[in-house]
Design a protein around this motif. Structure first.
Motif, PDB file in Angstrom:
ATOM      1  N   GLY A   1     -16.032  10.083  64.093  1.00  0.00           N
ATOM      2  CA  GLY A   1     -17.182  10.799  63.542  1.00  0.00           C
ATOM      3  C   GLY A   1     -18.058   9.897  62.703  1.00  0.00           C
ATOM      4  O   GLY A   1     -18.237   8.716  63.040  1.00  0.00           O
ATOM      5  N   TYR A   2     -18.562  10.455  61.602  1.00  0.00           N
ATOM      6  CA  TYR A   2     -19.463   9.689  60.725  1.00  0.00           C
ATOM      7  C   TYR A   2     -18.943   9.703  59.303  1.00  0.00           C
ATOM      8  O   TYR A   2     -18.601  10.768  58.753  1.00  0.00           O
ATOM      9  CB  TYR A   2     -20.887  10.255  60.783  1.00  0.00           C
ATOM     10  N   SER A   3     -18.896   8.504  58.736  1.00  0.00           N
ATOM     11  CA  SER A   3     -18.480   8.342  57.354  1.00  0.00           C
ATOM     12  C   SER A   3     -19.709   8.607  56.482  1.00  0.00           C
ATOM     13  O   SER A   3     -20.792   8.074  56.750  1.00  0.00           O
ATOM     14  CB  SER A   3     -17.983   6.914  57.214  1.00  0.00           C
TER      15      SER A   3
ATOM     16  N   PHE B   1     -22.937  -0.688  62.846  1.00  0.00           N
ATOM     17  CA  PHE B   1     -22.312  -1.900  62.321  1.00  0.00           C
ATOM     18  C   PHE B   1     -22.349  -3.071  63.260  1.00  0.00           C
ATOM     19  O   PHE B   1     -21.421  -3.815  63.379  1.00  0.00           O
ATOM     20  CB  PHE B   1     -20.887  -1.609  61.864  1.00  0.00           C
ATOM     21  N   ASP B   2     -23.415  -3.192  63.995  1.00  0.00           N
ATOM     22  CA  ASP B   2     -23.578  -4.485  64.648  1.00  0.00           C
ATOM     23  C   ASP B   2     -24.539  -5.281  63.768  1.00  0.00           C
ATOM     24  O   ASP B   2     -25.244  -4.722  62.942  1.00  0.00           O
ATOM     25  CB  ASP B   2     -24.059  -4.336  66.095  1.00  0.00           C
ATOM     26  N   GLU B   3     -24.504  -6.581  63.991  1.00  0.00           N
ATOM     27  CA  GLU B   3     -25.216  -7.430  63.043  1.00  0.00           C
ATOM     28  C   GLU B   3     -26.683  -7.092  62.941  1.00  0.00           C
ATOM     29  O   GLU B   3     -27.260  -7.056  61.867  1.00  0.00           O
ATOM     30  CB  GLU B   3     -25.052  -8.890  63.445  1.00  0.00           C
ATOM     31  N   GLU B   4     -27.282  -6.788  64.104  1.00  0.00           N
ATOM     32  CA  GLU B   4     -28.710  -6.514  64.122  1.00  0.00           C
ATOM     33  C   GLU B   4     -29.029  -5.300  63.265  1.00  0.00           C
ATOM     34  O   GLU B   4     -29.890  -5.339  62.402  1.00  0.00           O
ATOM     35  CB  GLU B   4     -29.128  -6.250  65.573  1.00  0.00           C
TER      36      GLU B   4
ATOM     37  N   ALA C   1     -25.275   7.397  56.888  1.00  0.00           N
ATOM     38  CA  ALA C   1     -23.968   7.696  57.501  1.00  0.00           C
ATOM     39  C   ALA C   1     -23.639   6.561  58.451  1.00  0.00           C
ATOM     40  O   ALA C   1     -24.539   5.970  59.052  1.00  0.00           O
ATOM     41  CB  ALA C   1     -24.039   8.996  58.278  1.00  0.00           C
ATOM     42  N   THR C   2     -22.362   6.228  58.566  1.00  0.00           N
ATOM     43  CA  THR C   2     -21.980   5.171  59.510  1.00  0.00           C
ATOM     44  C   THR C   2     -20.952   5.713  60.488  1.00  0.00           C
ATOM     45  O   THR C   2     -20.090   6.511  60.111  1.00  0.00           O
ATOM     46  CB  THR C   2     -21.353   3.957  58.796  1.00  0.00           C
TER      47      THR C   2
END
Ligand SMILES: Nc1nc2c(c(=O)[nH]1)N[C@H]1C(S)=C(S)[C@@H](COP(=O)(O)OP(=O)(O)OC[C@H]3O[C@@H](n4cnc5c(N)ncnc54)[C@H](O)[C@@H]3O)O[C@H]1N2
Ligand code: MOO
Length: 441
Positions: A62-64, A86-89, A112-113
């Motif tokens: 899900g989403y943090s 959470f990819d670098e870009e 949210a991540t």
């Protein structure tokens, strides 16, 4: 029957044996790889060196989020949060922050991540909204269900806090202990380690290995060892050695069963000395009666001290326990009966109960059971379940088995456990609550 010593009570025999073992096993341990520890006895308290988990982790896909950001979110009132991948870009969008694994990363209000089950949630976030309650768009998400702080999160130290005891000294190591020890990075464990040798004595014995083979008998004649030969000659297959080896394995020890020896005092002495020199403990079976051809006690008494011989118990009365000083070391001998049931009971009460006591259950008896004052009786029982029983204490009962001969091995294989009837009790009546020691969990 002659006894080397005066008969003592079971309680006294237990006290003598367990006190000796307390002292004896203090320095008897070996380090084992975690993979080899199953069923062994842990020799020390092991505490967790870390918190487990050591980071707050998502329990769901899900989403943090920060829980306070989504309080009150519902189907009619979705709350929008900006998405941070959470990819670098993507992370470059998030001022001075890098990846989810980066300790500098911190989630701030309004964001949210995306997280998966088991992944670390970023610093700053304190809850996870399940994927099912989120609508995902390219740059943002709509949250349709609020979460409270630490909902769907496995918190740091939730499983173990640093310093918590994972396993206590003397406990048997189970697969679950192994999982926990592995989780905190413990690769090796000190386990109680005893070298144990088994020696059966008796002219009538035939080794299981020789069964079905052609071997030379005492008169040097080649004979096929089969049931026909056994019944003609009155031989017995040595089941005690294999039984004891299995009982010891069950208790966490790898024992060595030596070739059985005939009732010959010189041979018995030679074998005992050899086995003692290679082991910490010797278990002998047979020859406990001090009959005409029973040399075990005689030979052992020449080598050291007999701590007791004969206890007021049935079955198992002629059991003995001896301490021998060899070199600078103490060694112990459990002198067990030849009768398999007697040997098993002696092993259970004086060895297994020390290292791996069986689980017990207090349940009523299905029928009366007589026993003699002044003697501890070991009543073998079967568990029975009666869903219609009017008994208010239990629907589970202990049914005393009727077969009781010391040579009837099936009285053990068909039993679920046993009850120790104290020497001060003159039997039980139907419905009396007894303590059943259970062979199986
Ligand atoms: N006159 C008396 N005889 C006996 C008494 C008594 O008080 N007076 N006590 C009985 C009790 S109680 C027991 S227990 C046994 C103890 O016998 P031993 O330890 O001397 O054993 P053995 O005589 O050598 O063998 C007895 C019986 O067990 C079988 N056996 C022996 N070894 C094995 C083995 N390794 N594997 C399988 N089975 C084995 C063998 O068939 C013998 O018949 O003494 C009573 N006698
Ligand atoms: O120990 Mo014996 O088993 O009482 O026959």
């Amino acid at each position: 029957m002659k006894f080397v010593k005066e008969l003592i009570s079971y309680e006294d025999a237990k006290k003598i044996t367990f006190q000796e073992l307390d002292e004896f096993i203090r320095d008897k341990y070996k380090e084992f790889n975690l993979n080899d520890c199953l069923n062994k006895i842990c020799h020390e308290d092991i505490v967790s060196p870390v918190d487990l988990p050591s980071f707050n982790k998502s329990a769901m896909d899900g989403y943090s989020v920060i829980a306070e950001d989504v309080f009150g979110a519902s189907d009619n009132n979705p709350i929008i949060l900006e998405k941070i991948e959470f990819d670098e870009e993507e992370n470059s969008k998030f001022e001075s922050k890098n990846t989810v694994g980066d300790e500098n990363f911190e989630l701030i209000n309004g964001f949210a991540t995306k997280v998966s089950t088991g992944t670390k949630i970023p610093e700053g976030s304190n809850a996870v909204v399940m994927k099912e309650y989120v609508k995902e768009y390219d740059d943002y998400i709509e949250v349709y269900l609020g979460v409270h702080p630490f909902e769907n999160v496995s918190k740091i130290g939730e499983d173990l806090k640093k310093g918590d005891i994972i396993i206590k000294k003397g406990e048997i190591i189970t697969p679950y202990h192994i999982a926990l020890l592995a989780s905190v990075g413990i690769k090796k464990v000190n386990c109680t380690y005893l070298k144990i040798g088994i020696l059966s004595t008796g002219d009538e014995l035939i080794s299981l290995e020789n069964y079905g083979k052609e071997v030379n008998n005492k008169n040097d004649e080649l004979k096929k060892i089969n049931m026909d030969y056994i019944s003609k000659t009155g031989s017995i297959i040595n089941s005690n050695s294999v039984m004891l080896k299995s009982l010891l394995k069950n208790c966490g020890f790898d024992a060595k069963a030596y070739d059985h020896v005939e009732d010959n005092p010189k041979e018995i002495e030679k074998c005992i000395l050899k086995i003692l020199s290679e082991n910490d403990i010797l278990m002998t079976t047979g020859g406990t009666s001090v009959g005409d051809r029973d040399y075990t006690f005689e030979e052992i008494s020449k080598l050291g001290e007999i701590l007791y011989h004969g206890i007021k118990i049935r079955p198992g009365r002629p059991v003995g326990f001896s301490k021998i000083e060899l070199g600078n070391q103490s060694k112990f001998i459990y002198i067990l009966s030849g009768y398999p049931v007697a040997a098993a009971v002696q092993f259970e009460l004086l060895f297994n109960q020390y290292f791996k006591p069986l689980k017990t259950l207090k349940i009523p008896l299905t029928r009366n059971f007589a026993s003699s004052l002044g003697r501890t009786d070991i009543m073998r029982i079967k568990l029975t379940y009666d869903s219609n029983s009017k008994n208010t204490n239990s629907k589970l009962f202990a049914e005393p088995l009727r077969i009781s001969g010391s040579g009837v091995i099936s009285s053990l294989s068909s039993a679920d456990g046993y009850v120790i009837i104290d020497e001060n009790i003159e039997g039980y009546e139907k419905g009396d609550i007894v303590t059943a020691h259970l062979f199986k969990k």
